[in-house]
Scaffold this active site. Structure first.
Site, PDB file in Angstrom:
ATOM      1  N   ASP A   1      -0.223   5.033   1.022  1.00  0.00           N
ATOM      2  CA  ASP A   1      -0.428   6.091   2.001  1.00  0.00           C
ATOM      3  C   ASP A   1      -0.189   5.615   3.423  1.00  0.00           C
ATOM      4  O   ASP A   1      -0.838   4.687   3.909  1.00  0.00           O
ATOM      5  CB  ASP A   1      -1.838   6.664   1.878  1.00  0.00           C
ATOM      6  CG  ASP A   1      -2.088   7.289   0.522  1.00  0.00           C
ATOM      7  OD1 ASP A   1      -1.102   7.663  -0.135  1.00  0.00           O
ATOM      8  OD2 ASP A   1      -3.258   7.386   0.126  1.00  0.00           O
TER       9      ASP A   1
ATOM     10  N   ASP B   1       0.856  -1.184   0.000  1.00  0.00           N
ATOM     11  CA  ASP B   1       0.000   0.000   0.000  1.00  0.00           C
ATOM     12  C   ASP B   1       0.896   1.239   0.000  1.00  0.00           C
ATOM     13  O   ASP B   1       2.083   1.162   0.325  1.00  0.00           O
ATOM     14  CB  ASP B   1      -0.901  -0.041   1.237  1.00  0.00           C
ATOM     15  CG  ASP B   1      -1.653   1.254   1.472  1.00  0.00           C
ATOM     16  OD1 ASP B   1      -2.361   1.696   0.548  1.00  0.00           O
ATOM     17  OD2 ASP B   1      -1.509   1.832   2.571  1.00  0.00           O
TER      18      ASP B   1
END
Length: 337
Positions: free
Chosen positions: A90, A88
């Site tokens: 963020d 991922d």
């Protein structure tokens, strides 16, 4: 019965959009590999160990010392072509949200209005106050964000993204997660960024980190211009899992041998797909889930909970809320001047 039928149809529609978004992201990622062929990562030869620094950590590709990967990670098998890692973006790789930095850049270039800023700042505040997403707010934010780029050349957004993220990536990367990325690369594994941010942004961040490629939200384009529609939906939650499954099928990966890393409970579907799930800088819900499941936790924040620049289920809400912050800062600067 009529209400139940509508709810069932809505769930099916959402599921179809997520599947379509996942397939589109995987197709775009594979097309990028074909368009830009390069040497695949290879395992270090057994008679020529990978270079190490004085502390025994893998040597950095650039000047300076690469951070050491945390202890007690699973050891990637350098001879396993069916293993890969999915990260991922963020607050897992990037401090804050990529979409925030994009939003600030778009505001400074005149793509957004103060009316957009005011409306979506209120919607973000509503979300934070109630702890739940209003479907009408999500739809409004998504449609407005797409309207910003509708009809504009895809090359323009790509160029803007390059300008914005040239500096951001260097300054906002979590060193600990960067070390985890490098650990998989040093083992000769393919490493993919998986994010709800636009594919154009995702590719830039992945390229800066030397990753294999990126899975991101795909905006529909025709004749080199954006139509103002998404292919499927945002690459968020179940759509990320769909993208990872689709890419694994195309690349002949064994997900039981793969690793995935995320900070958000929204990514539990993706983390649950792989044999080696990790949570990085987790939110409260994901930390609780990880504890219950026995998943490994890596927290690179120091002494405090990291500031969360929101990315709720509608990434566009985060874009425009981020722009509101930029607008307020610019307004204060002008008043002082």
């Amino acid at each position: 019965m009529a209400v139940l039928r509508r709810l069932t149809q809505s769930r099916r529609s959402t599921s179809r959009r997520s599947a379509l978004a996942g397939e589109a992201a995987a197709e775009a990622a594979e097309a990028a590999l074909r368009a830009e062929p390069g040497p695949a990562p290879t395992a270090p030869a057994t008679d020529a160990p990978a270079p190490q620094d004085a502390d025994g950590a893998p040597a950095a590709a650039k000047p300076g010392k690469t951070p050491r990967a945390p202890a007690e990670n699973h050891t990637p098998d350098p001879d396993d072509p069916r293993a890969a890692a999915f990260f991922d973006c963020d607050n897992t790789i990037l401090r804050g949200a990529a979409i925030f930095y994009l939003g600030v850049g778009l505001f400074r270039r005149g793509f957004l209005t103060r009316r957009d800023i005011a409306r979506f700042a209120w919607q973000q505040a509503w979300f934070r106050l109630h702890g739940a997403e209003d479907p009408d707010h999500i739809s409004d934010a998504r449609n407005t964000a797409l309207g910003i780029v509708a009809g504009k050349p895809t090359a323009d957004l790509e160029a803007i993204c390059e300008e914005i993220f040239e500096e951001v990536v260097a300054d906002k990367i979590w060193p600990g997660t960067r070390a985890l990325v490098q650990m998989h690369l040093d083992a000769g594994q393919r490493v993919w960024l998986v994010t709800a941010a636009p594919l154009e942004v995702a590719r830039i961040i992945a390229r800066r980190l030397g990753m294999t490629g990126a899975l991101g939200t795909v905006a529909e384009a025709r004749d080199g211009r954006y139509t103002g529609r998404l292919v499927g939906d945002l690459l968020h939650g179940p759509a990320k899992a769909a993208a990872v499954r689709a890419l694994a099928r195309r690349e002949r990966l064994d997900l039981d041998r793969c690793a995935a890393y995320s900070d958000s409970a929204n990514d539990i579907p993706m983390l649950s797909l792989v044999g080696h799930p990790y949570v990085v800088n987790p939110d409260g819900a994901l930390r609780r889930h990880a504890r219950a499941q026995g998943w490994r936790v890596r927290d690179f924040r120091t002494g405090r909970k990291a500031a969360r620049v929101g990315l709720p289920a509608a990434a566009a809400v985060g874009v425009l809320a981020g722009v509101a912050v930029a607008a307020a800062a610019l307004h204060r600067r002008r008043r002082r001047a």
